[in-house]
Design a protein around this motif. Structure first.
Motif, short mmCIF file in Angstrom:
data_model
loop_
_atom_site.label_atom_id
_atom_site.label_comp_id
_atom_site.label_asym_id
_atom_site.label_seq_id
_atom_site.Cartn_x
_atom_site.Cartn_y
_atom_site.Cartn_z
N HIS A 1 -0.86 2.53 15.52
CA HIS A 1 -2.16 3.18 15.29
C HIS A 1 -3.24 2.54 16.15
O HIS A 1 -4.07 3.24 16.74
N ASP B 1 -4.84 1.25 -1.41
CA ASP B 1 -4.73 -0.06 -0.76
C ASP B 1 -5.76 -0.99 -1.40
O ASP B 1 -6.73 -1.40 -0.76
N LEU C 1 -4.68 -5.05 10.54
CA LEU C 1 -5.41 -4.74 11.76
C LEU C 1 -6.17 -5.96 12.27
O LEU C 1 -6.27 -6.18 13.49
N PRO D 1 0.83 -1.22 0.00
CA PRO D 1 0.00 0.00 0.00
C PRO D 1 0.86 1.26 0.00
O PRO D 1 1.89 1.33 0.68
N ARG E 1 -4.19 -2.99 4.86
CA ARG E 1 -4.24 -2.34 6.18
C ARG E 1 -5.31 -3.00 7.04
O ARG E 1 -5.11 -3.22 8.24
N ARG E 2 -6.44 -3.31 6.44
CA ARG E 2 -7.51 -3.98 7.18
C ARG E 2 -7.08 -5.38 7.60
O ARG E 2 -7.37 -5.83 8.71
N GLU F 1 3.56 -0.54 12.39
CA GLU F 1 2.99 0.79 12.20
C GLU F 1 1.49 0.77 12.44
O GLU F 1 0.93 1.67 13.07
N ARG F 2 0.82 -0.29 11.96
CA ARG F 2 -0.61 -0.43 12.24
C ARG F 2 -0.84 -0.69 13.72
O ARG F 2 -1.85 -0.27 14.30
N PHE G 1 5.35 -2.75 8.47
CA PHE G 1 3.98 -2.35 8.16
C PHE G 1 3.04 -2.73 9.31
O PHE G 1 2.19 -1.92 9.73
#
Length: 739
Positions: free
Chosen positions: A561, A505, A514, A500, A510-511, A557-558, A554
């Protein structure tokens, strides 16, 4: 000697300027309902912002947005007819350049004034000001710029606003002259601009502003509607045109009618996106109740609900047990005395839709999920990663490996069976019609095929969590399959370079990341992230390049968040629910520094991270924490410069000063205790034991020189500091807490 700016150039100061309210409306053909709220807000907010920039509206001015299917409008309070004049100070040049030895203007100064002021170039030198500009004295000239009048200011504002509306797709259409073409979201047919009762002479999109607008296409009492002034807009549209102009007011009216018809025995499905879309479809909402045959309730309710919401924009009604009833609510745009024809027409259309859904459901159940798996070899997943069948085999292998770690061979078998059937419903008619039902239909068909309930639930849940706030898989087979699905997608796509970037994305990585984070943390799974990534990479073989490091960055980083959103601010939990929908009544936030301190060590057991954060927060509250954090940072810098990465062995015989001996003895006493607490998972106890190191550490740095010329002595002291650094940074990088 020469002309002055306020003389022959004709600049005058503004006199008194009373403000009035402004109304601007653009009448158009039906706007995209899903974008209507965003378009209306942008129109009003940007119009006000532009008028403020030009001095025609003040900071006290406020805008009210109106947005209906056929209009965008804004009401702005306290707008001036003319902006006040502005005094502008122009920097000309340094005094030494602009004036000669006699104090007269040099040719360079005269040329600069000519460019700046045109015919007003002859300005007496005494009217120029001297002031320091840094270290240099410079010449300045003050002039007055006349404020913009509303007509020209609003014209500029409208052009800017329309050019910057968040329009996904433009339409091109011709004006009435048959030659001119215009690009806009929908053809525009009318423009209103009223400053109080007065028309502001502006024009856009081939339209000239007036005071006439149109009401409801069918319900309006008058057409056209002649607006009296800016403040009568909403009232006249509702009383004369049967239009509720405000988006929020129309939405509230729909909610009130939905609640009234649902009564106490039924509940309408609260879907914000559907509610906003329906609000964007009607100008005068009239909610009606329809019914369908109870036989259709044999079809899974998710199918019926999706049919009603997506295809027909209806609101399904649930009973007190959360089960779908045979009643639904219609939001009509007309209010006839007898609505029976409207209700009957909508029921007839829905009946046809539900019959299709029932047909798909009946047809799909004629084949088992297992019989569909082989056909997945004909469905391409990605040209570099093979077919859906290839993907299923990888998910099967990953799910089994995770199952073995978490529950042995029995869980591995359940997870493997669910994984092998997880994508079979992609080939069903129901999922082909409603892709949103993938997984859900797989669970229903698995139950119909007689599979175990845990396997059916795992098939249904393997996409979870689908979004923030979604629930997690309900059993361990589902947990294994969901993790496998997400890890396969992440490792595969990163392995072929599909990473991404920015807001792009396309594979929802990203989903997926997570989802992995939430499952590992919220299910308290004792799994190591690096091991999971390595195992998954190995299953791909030569199809992908090794991308574990990039993917690990990656995910962390998520992870940052995740903890920032979920645990950062105590005030975020006032509702009792956190960002992900979990109970948050007892949660206390962690600061960004505390989160950074823990994640700096890249802990591989994600289920441990909250415990580490809690320990760091407790440590940070100790009086010794600030000093120890600063010392830890200093020690880290010393070791970094000395290029020492690990803790060497300290030779006690080489310790010379009392401060060295004291620190060494403290470490020998405290470090084993802290390590034992760490090994037992008592991170808070491990960190708090370190508080006793403050005094010997302070004494060491007050009385000991580390970088002495004697290499043997220097290395021994560096080894002592390396042991200190290692002991202090088992739970988190304490230096990140330093201010």
């Amino acid at each position: 000697m020469g002309r002055t700016v306020d003389g022959e150039c004709g600049l005058t100061l503004a006199t008194g300027n009373a403000t009035k309210n402004l109304l601007v409306e653009l009448l158009v053909e039906e706007l995209p309902p899903k974008s209507l709220k965003k378009l209306g807000d942008s129109f009003a907010e940007n119009l006000l912002a532009s008028l403020r920039m030009q001095g025609l509206a003040s900071n006290d001015s406020v805008s009210i947005s109106f947005a209906s299917p056929r209009r965008l409008a804004a009401h702005i309070r306290n707008v001036a007819f003319e902006a006040p004049n502005k005094s502008i100070s122009h920097r000309l040049m340094p005094v030494a350049v602009g004036l000669d030895a006699n104090g007269e203007a040099t040719p360079a100064l005269r040329k600069k004034l000519g460019v700046l002021l045109g015919d007003c170039a002859l300005v007496p030198v005494p009217q120029l000001k001297r002031a320091l500009d840094g270290k240099v004295e410079a010449l300045f000239f003050d002039s007055i710029v006349k404020g913009a009048r509303l007509a020209e200011g609003l014209q500029k504002a409208l052009e800017e606003v329309l050019a910057n509306l968040p329009i996904a797709r433009m339409m091109t259409y011709q004006l009435s002259d048959g030659w001119t073409t215009v690009d806009f979201v929908r053809p525009a047919h009318g423009l209103v601009a009223l400053h109080g009762p007065e028309i502001v002479p502006v024009g856009v999109l081939g339209l000239t502003a007036g005071r006439e607008t149109q009401g409801h296409r069918f319900e309006s009492r008058l057409n056209p509607i002649v607006l009296k002034d800016a403040d009568s807009y909403a009232q006249q549209l509702e009383s004369e045109g049967a239009v509720i102009a405000g988006f929020a007011e129309r939405r509230l009216a729909i909610i009130e009618q939905l609640n009234k018809l649902a009564g106490n025995d039924l509940k309408w499905i609260d879907d914000r996106q559907l509610l906003d879309e329906v609000t964007g479809l009607v100008e005068h909402p009239n909610v009606l109740m329809g019914r369908f045959e109870s036989d259709f309730l044999e079809v899974p309710q998710e199918c019926l609900i999706l049919t009603m919401k997506v295809n027909q924009k209806y609101f399904p009604l649930l009973d007190t047990n959360g089960k779908l009833s045979h009643k639904f609510l219609i939001v009509s745009n007309i209010c006839p005395a007898d609505p029976s024809h409207i209700i009957a027409g909508n029921e007839r259309v829905l009946r046809s839709r539900l019959a299709d859904a029932k047909f798909f459901y009946d047809q799909d159940r004629k084949k088992t999920l297992a019989s569909r798996v082989e056909a997945l070899r004909e469905v391409v997943y990605h040209n570099k990663l093979g077919t859906q069948a290839d993907r299923v085999e990888r998910i099967w292998a990953i799910a089994q490996a995770i199952g073995l770690q978490l529950g042995g061979s029995e869980l591995a078998a359940e997870a493997g069976e669910a994984a092998m059937l997880s994508k079979a419903d992609l080939l069903t008619d129901m999922v082909n019609e409603f892709p949103e039902l993938q997984g859900i239909m797989g669970g229903y068909y698995a139950k119909h095929d007689g599979l175990a309930e845990d396997v059916a639930h795992a098939i249904e849940d393997h996409y979870k969590p689908r979004f923030a706030g979604d629930e997690l898989p309900r059993n361990m087979a589902g947990v294994c399959t969901a993790l496998a699905d997400k890890l396969e997608a992440l490792v595969g796509m990163f392995g072929i370079g599909q990473i991404p970037t920015g807001d792009k994305d396309p594979f929802a990585l990203r989903r997926h990341a997570l989802g992995v984070i939430r499952i590992l943390i919220e299910k308290d799974l004792p799994l190591y992230l690096d091991t999971l990534l390595e195992q998954t990479s190995g299953i791909f073989g030569h199809r992908i390049n090794h991308a574990s490091d990039t993917l690990s960055d990656f995910i962390y980083e998520r992870l940052r968040h995740y903890f920032s959103i979920r645990y950062f601010d105590d005030a975020a939990f006032s509702s009792g629910k956190d960002y992900y929908g979990a109970d948050a009544t007892d949660q206390v936030g962690f600061s960004p520094q505390q989160i950074d301190a823990v994640l700096a060590l890249r802990p591989q057991r994600l289920d441990d991270i909250k415990k580490r954060l809690t320990a760091v927060r407790a440590f940070a509250s100790l009086p010794e924490a600030e000093s120890l954090a600063a010392t830890n940072k200093r020690v880290g810098n010393i070791l970094k410069k000395a290029a020492i990465s690990g803790a060497g062995k300290v030779d006690a015989a080489l310790l010379q000063t009392p401060a060295e001996h004291a620190l060494h003895q403290a470490l020998c006493h405290i470090a084993p205790q802290a390590d034992a607490a760490f090994a037992a998972g008592d991170y808070t106890g491990s960190l708090q034991l370190l508080a006793a190191l403050k005094q010997p550490v302070d004494e060491f740095f007050d009385h000991v020189m580390v970088n002495v010329e004697d290499e043997i002595l220097r290395n021994n002291r560096l080894a002592l500091l390396a042991q200190l650094h290692q002991a202090m940074n088992r739970v988190a990088d304490i230096s990140r807490l330093a201010v």
